[in-house]
Design a protein around this motif. Structure first.
Motif, PDB file in Angstrom:
ATOM      1  N   ALA A  59       0.816  -1.222   0.000  1.00  0.00           N
ATOM      2  CA  ALA A  59       0.000   0.000   0.000  1.00  0.00           C
ATOM      3  C   ALA A  59       0.847   1.268   0.000  1.00  0.00           C
ATOM      4  CB  ALA A  59      -0.978  -0.002   1.173  1.00  0.00           C
ATOM      5  N   SER A  60       2.016   1.217  -0.640  1.00  0.00           N
ATOM      6  CA  SER A  60       2.887   2.388  -0.732  1.00  0.00           C
ATOM      7  C   SER A  60       2.333   3.455  -1.658  1.00  0.00           C
ATOM      8  CB  SER A  60       4.273   1.988  -1.253  1.00  0.00           C
ATOM      9  OG  SER A  60       4.902   1.113  -0.364  1.00  0.00           O
ATOM     10  N   PHE A  61       1.500   3.037  -2.617  1.00  0.00           N
ATOM     11  CA  PHE A  61       0.990   3.952  -3.626  1.00  0.00           C
ATOM     12  C   PHE A  61      -0.526   3.842  -3.726  1.00  0.00           C
ATOM     13  CE2 PHE A  61       5.333   2.867  -4.727  1.00  0.00           C
ATOM     14  CZ  PHE A  61       5.891   4.124  -4.880  1.00  0.00           C
ATOM     15  N   ASP A  62      -1.144   4.953  -4.070  1.00  0.00           N
ATOM     16  CA  ASP A  62      -2.585   4.977  -4.286  1.00  0.00           C
ATOM     17  C   ASP A  62      -2.937   4.463  -5.680  1.00  0.00           C
ATOM     18  OD1 ASP A  62      -3.235   6.237  -1.751  1.00  0.00           O
ATOM     19  OD2 ASP A  62      -2.308   8.037  -2.604  1.00  0.00           O
ATOM     20  N   ALA A  63      -1.995   4.628  -6.608  1.00  0.00           N
ATOM     21  CA  ALA A  63      -2.221   4.187  -7.982  1.00  0.00           C
ATOM     22  C   ALA A  63      -0.878   3.874  -8.634  1.00  0.00           C
ATOM     23  CB  ALA A  63      -2.929   5.272  -8.785  1.00  0.00           C
ATOM     24  N   VAL A  64      -0.934   3.002  -9.626  1.00  0.00           N
ATOM     25  CA  VAL A  64       0.258   2.655 -10.404  1.00  0.00           C
ATOM     26  C   VAL A  64      -0.094   2.794 -11.878  1.00  0.00           C
ATOM     27  CG1 VAL A  64       1.941   0.859 -10.974  1.00  0.00           C
ATOM     28  CG2 VAL A  64       1.036   1.020  -8.656  1.00  0.00           C
ATOM     29  N   VAL A  65       0.763   3.494 -12.619  1.00  0.00           N
ATOM     30  CA  VAL A  65       0.613   3.574 -14.065  1.00  0.00           C
ATOM     31  C   VAL A  65       1.870   2.992 -14.692  1.00  0.00           C
ATOM     32  CG1 VAL A  65      -0.921   5.582 -13.992  1.00  0.00           C
ATOM     33  CG2 VAL A  65       1.537   5.925 -14.216  1.00  0.00           C
ATOM     34  N   SER A  66       1.697   2.437 -15.862  1.00  0.00           N
ATOM     35  CA  SER A  66       2.840   1.881 -16.582  1.00  0.00           C
ATOM     36  C   SER A  66       2.499   1.888 -18.064  1.00  0.00           C
ATOM     37  CB  SER A  66       3.136   0.459 -16.104  1.00  0.00           C
ATOM     38  OG  SER A  66       4.292  -0.033 -16.745  1.00  0.00           O
ATOM     39  N   PHE A  67       3.078   2.830 -18.782  1.00  0.00           N
ATOM     40  CA  PHE A  67       2.809   2.967 -20.204  1.00  0.00           C
ATOM     41  C   PHE A  67       3.994   2.427 -21.001  1.00  0.00           C
ATOM     42  CE2 PHE A  67       0.420   6.264 -18.031  1.00  0.00           C
ATOM     43  CZ  PHE A  67      -0.848   6.023 -18.512  1.00  0.00           C
ATOM     44  N   PHE A  68       3.774   1.369 -21.725  1.00  0.00           N
ATOM     45  CA  PHE A  68       4.741   0.780 -22.647  1.00  0.00           C
ATOM     46  C   PHE A  68       5.892   0.032 -21.979  1.00  0.00           C
ATOM     47  CE2 PHE A  68       3.057   4.732 -24.560  1.00  0.00           C
ATOM     48  CZ  PHE A  68       2.210   4.141 -25.484  1.00  0.00           C
ATOM     49  N   ALA A  69       5.945  -0.036 -20.666  1.00  0.00           N
ATOM     50  CA  ALA A  69       7.055  -0.720 -20.002  1.00  0.00           C
ATOM     51  C   ALA A  69       6.869  -2.232 -19.980  1.00  0.00           C
ATOM     52  CB  ALA A  69       7.231  -0.196 -18.582  1.00  0.00           C
ATOM     53  N   LEU A  70       5.650  -2.686 -19.771  1.00  0.00           N
ATOM     54  CA  LEU A  70       5.423  -4.128 -19.639  1.00  0.00           C
ATOM     55  C   LEU A  70       5.835  -4.914 -20.876  1.00  0.00           C
ATOM     56  CD1 LEU A  70       2.046  -4.305 -17.689  1.00  0.00           C
ATOM     57  CD2 LEU A  70       4.347  -4.731 -16.830  1.00  0.00           C
ATOM     58  N   ILE A  71       5.731  -4.317 -22.043  1.00  0.00           N
ATOM     59  CA  ILE A  71       6.113  -5.038 -23.268  1.00  0.00           C
ATOM     60  C   ILE A  71       7.607  -5.326 -23.320  1.00  0.00           C
ATOM     61  CG2 ILE A  71       4.153  -4.165 -24.586  1.00  0.00           C
ATOM     62  CD1 ILE A  71       6.130  -2.220 -25.964  1.00  0.00           C
ATOM     63  N   ALA A  76       7.200 -14.271 -18.889  1.00  0.00           N
ATOM     64  CA  ALA A  76       7.200 -15.083 -17.673  1.00  0.00           C
ATOM     65  C   ALA A  76       7.341 -14.233 -16.408  1.00  0.00           C
ATOM     66  CB  ALA A  76       8.319 -16.122 -17.731  1.00  0.00           C
ATOM     67  N   GLU A  77       7.938 -13.058 -16.523  1.00  0.00           N
ATOM     68  CA  GLU A  77       8.135 -12.182 -15.362  1.00  0.00           C
ATOM     69  C   GLU A  77       6.964 -11.232 -15.134  1.00  0.00           C
ATOM     70  OE1 GLU A  77      12.004 -10.285 -15.252  1.00  0.00           O
ATOM     71  OE2 GLU A  77      12.860 -11.952 -16.402  1.00  0.00           O
ATOM     72  N   GLN A  78       6.054 -11.138 -16.083  1.00  0.00           N
ATOM     73  CA  GLN A  78       4.940 -10.196 -15.960  1.00  0.00           C
ATOM     74  C   GLN A  78       3.927 -10.583 -14.888  1.00  0.00           C
ATOM     75  OE1 GLN A  78       3.264  -9.295 -19.817  1.00  0.00           O
ATOM     76  NE2 GLN A  78       5.273  -8.803 -20.660  1.00  0.00           N
ATOM     77  N   PRO A  79       3.442 -11.830 -14.830  1.00  0.00           N
ATOM     78  CA  PRO A  79       2.456 -12.162 -13.775  1.00  0.00           C
ATOM     79  C   PRO A  79       2.968 -11.919 -12.351  1.00  0.00           C
ATOM     80  CG  PRO A  79       2.366 -13.803 -15.502  1.00  0.00           C
ATOM     81  CD  PRO A  79       3.578 -12.942 -15.782  1.00  0.00           C
ATOM     82  N   PRO A  80       4.202 -12.327 -12.025  1.00  0.00           N
ATOM     83  CA  PRO A  80       4.673 -12.028 -10.657  1.00  0.00           C
ATOM     84  C   PRO A  80       4.762 -10.522 -10.389  1.00  0.00           C
ATOM     85  CG  PRO A  80       6.084 -13.673 -11.674  1.00  0.00           C
ATOM     86  CD  PRO A  80       5.162 -13.172 -12.734  1.00  0.00           C
ATOM     87  N   LEU A  81       5.155  -9.752 -11.398  1.00  0.00           N
ATOM     88  CA  LEU A  81       5.236  -8.315 -11.227  1.00  0.00           C
ATOM     89  C   LEU A  81       3.850  -7.734 -10.995  1.00  0.00           C
ATOM     90  CD1 LEU A  81       6.643  -5.580 -11.245  1.00  0.00           C
ATOM     91  CD2 LEU A  81       6.483  -5.610 -13.754  1.00  0.00           C
ATOM     92  N   LEU A  82       2.877  -8.153 -11.783  1.00  0.00           N
ATOM     93  CA  LEU A  82       1.512  -7.644 -11.628  1.00  0.00           C
ATOM     94  C   LEU A  82       0.917  -8.025 -10.274  1.00  0.00           C
ATOM     95  CD1 LEU A  82       0.230  -8.213 -15.254  1.00  0.00           C
ATOM     96  CD2 LEU A  82       0.820  -6.034 -14.171  1.00  0.00           C
TER      97      LEU A  82
END
Length: 86
Positions: A59-71, A76-82
């Motif tokens: 709960a460090s942040f109220d919101a998270v944005v990520s534009f174009f970084a996930l691609i 395989a690393e995306q689900p754990p990150l999400l």
């Protein structure tokens, strides 16, 4: 407090969020992009780190944005990150 994950140079997301009076923290793996972001959006905080390895408290942040970084993150690393973001 908003986290811009994979913030790049801070433009446009971090800059727009800061202009809307949000407290912004940006994280990016590129030292060059972090340097640019600090110059372009001095009212935000920027951290040089790997998004998949950085640790922020629950709960460090109220919101998270990520534009174009996930691609750029291996699939395989995306689900754990999400899960960590959630």
């Amino acid at each position: 407090m908003v986290l811009d994950l994979g913030c790049g140079s801070g433009v446009p997301a971090a800059r727009s969020l800061a202009a809307a009076s949000c407290r912004v923290t940006g994280i990016d793996i590129s030292e060059v992009q972090i340097r640019r972001a600090r110059e372009r959006v001095p009212q935000a905080e920027f951290i040089h780190a790997d998004a998949t390895a950085v640790s922020c408290g629950a709960a460090s942040f109220d919101a998270v944005v990520s534009f174009f970084a996930l691609i750029h993150i291996p699939v395989a690393e995306q689900p754990p990150l999400l899960r960590k973001i959630a």
